[in-house]
Design a protein around this motif. Structure first.
Motif: not given
Length: 69
Positions: A48-60
């Motif tokens: 879940r943490k990795l999925l969140l990190k991917d989403r964070i990078v996409a939003l950034e």
């Protein structure tokens, strides 16, 4: 190009994801330091943490101005 409203919404979503990512990091660390850790739970939290990190990078990336424009 994003509207001001979309930028504000994206920033709010980004902050929420960053907080959740940080919280998961703390939970994972706690579980790993206080055995017996539930290995399945730790793996699920890390995923879940990795999925969140991917989403964070996409939003950034959405919020950064396009260098090619």
């Amino acid at each position: 190009m994003l509207t001001e409203e979309q930028i504000a919404e994206t920033r709010a979503s980004l902050r929420e994801l960053q907080v959740e990512h940080h919280d998961l990091d703390q939970v994972i660390d706690h579980l790993m330091l206080n055995p017996p850790a539930d290995d399945l739970l730790v793996r699920r939290l890390k995923k879940r943490k990795l999925l969140l990190k991917d989403r964070i990078v996409a939003l950034e990336h959405l919020l950064q101005p396009d260098a090619l424009a």
